[in-house]
Design a protein around this motif. Structure first.
Motif, PDB file in Angstrom:
ATOM      1  N   ASP A   8      -3.031 -11.971  17.515  1.00 12.71           N
ATOM      2  CA  ASP A   8      -2.984 -11.780  16.062  1.00 12.71           C
ATOM      3  C   ASP A   8      -4.325 -11.358  15.476  1.00 12.71           C
ATOM      4  O   ASP A   8      -4.377 -10.740  14.417  1.00 12.71           O
ATOM      5  CB  ASP A   8      -2.521 -13.074  15.384  1.00 12.71           C
ATOM      6  N   ILE A  32       0.931  -2.775   3.658  1.00 14.02           N
ATOM      7  CA  ILE A  32      -0.364  -3.432   3.867  1.00 14.02           C
ATOM      8  C   ILE A  32      -0.515  -4.596   2.888  1.00 14.02           C
ATOM      9  O   ILE A  32      -0.939  -5.700   3.262  1.00 14.02           O
ATOM     10  CB  ILE A  32      -1.513  -2.420   3.701  1.00 14.02           C
ATOM     11  N   LYS A  33      -0.165  -4.372   1.633  1.00 16.87           N
ATOM     12  CA  LYS A  33      -0.261  -5.425   0.619  1.00 16.87           C
ATOM     13  C   LYS A  33       0.662  -6.594   0.943  1.00 16.87           C
ATOM     14  O   LYS A  33       0.337  -7.754   0.655  1.00 16.87           O
ATOM     15  CB  LYS A  33       0.063  -4.845  -0.763  1.00 16.87           C
ATOM     16  N   GLN A  34       1.821  -6.303   1.536  1.00 20.47           N
ATOM     17  CA  GLN A  34       2.773  -7.365   1.872  1.00 20.47           C
ATOM     18  C   GLN A  34       2.348  -8.137   3.118  1.00 20.47           C
ATOM     19  O   GLN A  34       2.809  -9.260   3.352  1.00 20.47           O
ATOM     20  CB  GLN A  34       4.175  -6.761   2.104  1.00 20.47           C
ATOM     21  N   GLY A  35       1.477  -7.558   3.937  1.00 21.29           N
ATOM     22  CA  GLY A  35       1.041  -8.245   5.149  1.00 21.29           C
ATOM     23  C   GLY A  35       1.849  -7.885   6.377  1.00 21.29           C
ATOM     24  O   GLY A  35       1.844  -8.635   7.370  1.00 21.29           O
ATOM     25  N   THR A  36       2.529  -6.743   6.353  1.00 24.19           N
ATOM     26  CA  THR A  36       3.326  -6.319   7.504  1.00 24.19           C
ATOM     27  C   THR A  36       2.460  -6.098   8.731  1.00 24.19           C
ATOM     28  O   THR A  36       2.839  -6.446   9.848  1.00 24.19           O
ATOM     29  CB  THR A  36       4.082  -5.013   7.170  1.00 24.19           C
ATOM     30  N   LYS A  38      -0.814  -6.680  11.110  1.00 22.76           N
ATOM     31  CA  LYS A  38      -1.784  -7.719  11.458  1.00 22.76           C
ATOM     32  C   LYS A  38      -3.185  -7.115  11.420  1.00 22.76           C
ATOM     33  O   LYS A  38      -3.478  -6.147  12.120  1.00 22.76           O
ATOM     34  CB  LYS A  38      -1.489  -8.269  12.848  1.00 22.76           C
ATOM     35  N   ASN A  39      -4.068  -7.675  10.588  1.00 24.89           N
ATOM     36  CA  ASN A  39      -5.461  -7.232  10.492  1.00 24.89           C
ATOM     37  C   ASN A  39      -5.588  -5.709  10.375  1.00 24.89           C
ATOM     38  O   ASN A  39      -6.162  -5.050  11.247  1.00 24.89           O
ATOM     39  CB  ASN A  39      -6.256  -7.714  11.707  1.00 24.89           C
ATOM     40  N   HIS A  57      -7.330  -2.419  -0.020  1.00 22.06           N
ATOM     41  CA  HIS A  57      -6.378  -3.324   0.614  1.00 22.06           C
ATOM     42  C   HIS A  57      -6.737  -3.659   2.050  1.00 22.06           C
ATOM     43  O   HIS A  57      -6.111  -4.538   2.654  1.00 22.06           O
ATOM     44  CB  HIS A  57      -4.976  -2.714   0.577  1.00 22.06           C
ATOM     45  N   ALA A  58      -7.723  -2.950   2.643  1.00 25.87           N
ATOM     46  CA  ALA A  58      -8.092  -3.193   4.034  1.00 25.87           C
ATOM     47  C   ALA A  58      -9.433  -2.532   4.323  1.00 25.87           C
ATOM     48  O   ALA A  58      -9.816  -1.575   3.651  1.00 25.87           O
ATOM     49  CB  ALA A  58      -7.017  -2.632   4.967  1.00 25.87           C
TER      50      ALA A  58
END
Length: 206
Positions: A8, A32-36, A38-39, A57-58
């Protein structure tokens, strides 16, 4: 995204190849905002003008050439990378995988529109996993093995005031260009009851 053999804490490198803020970019932004992913770590190619819309967002890195991006992936000993429907990016990642066979490549197929850099003539043999927005898109491209990753809607962004219509309202928000298939909305309208209201919102992207 499911890559069970990869930890992860390992970055998911996401390649952003185009300088438009279109459907693919909004699709990625919302996931990306939802967290689909990983990193997530964005790899932005060329003089990309949309980076300011996505980098909040990243973390990100910008490259002048695909060769520079390939060198970065090798230097970082990348384990997983995601790209979307770009033959040039696919060929670059295939070269990286030729040097680093453990690289896990995932493709996102978000549209069945074909253009000069689309994957319609590309070799998919090095791709480990394919995500599609729908079964229809998978069938259009002739993709037999895939996982559906539907679009995520940012409901706060698209809140609209009441439009004074008591019946059913069907709307679409999109760039006014052929690949958005807005003609299908018109076709559907011909088969619906008269109290249905259709709303198309967008611009030509200029």
């Amino acid at each position: 995204l499911t890559t069970a053999s990869i930890g992860d804490n390992v970055p998911t490198y996401i390649v952003i190849p185009y300088s438009i803020y279109g459907g693919g970019e909004v699709y990625l932004e919302n996931h990306i905002k939802q967290g689909t992913f990983k990193n997530p770590y964005l790899l932005i190619c060329g003089e990309n003008k949309i980076k300011d819309k996505l980098v909040g967002h990243a973390p990100s890195m910008q490259f002048k050439t695909y060769t520079d991006m390939a060198g970065f992936l090798l230097q970082m000993k990348a384990q997983r990378v995601v790209f979307y429907n770009s033959a040039r990016v696919c060929r670059t990642l295939q070269r990286v995988k030729g040097i680093r066979p453990t690289l896990h490549i995932s493709e996102i197929v978000h549209s069945f529109h074909k253009w000069s850099d689309s994957m319609h003539a590309a070799n998919r043999l090095s791709i480990d996993h394919t995500y599609v927005v729908s079964r229809t898109v998978a069938a259009q491209w002739g993709i037999a093995e895939y996982e559906i990753l539907p679009p995520v809607i940012d409901e706060e962004r698209f809140k609209i005031p009441k439009i004074g219509h008591s019946g059913v309202v069907i709307g679409t928000v999109a760039r006014l260009s052929p690949e958005k298939n807005l003609h299908r909305i018109v076709d559907i309208a011909g088969y619906t009851p008269r109290d249905f209201k259709f709303v198309i919102v967008g611009s030509d992207g200029g």
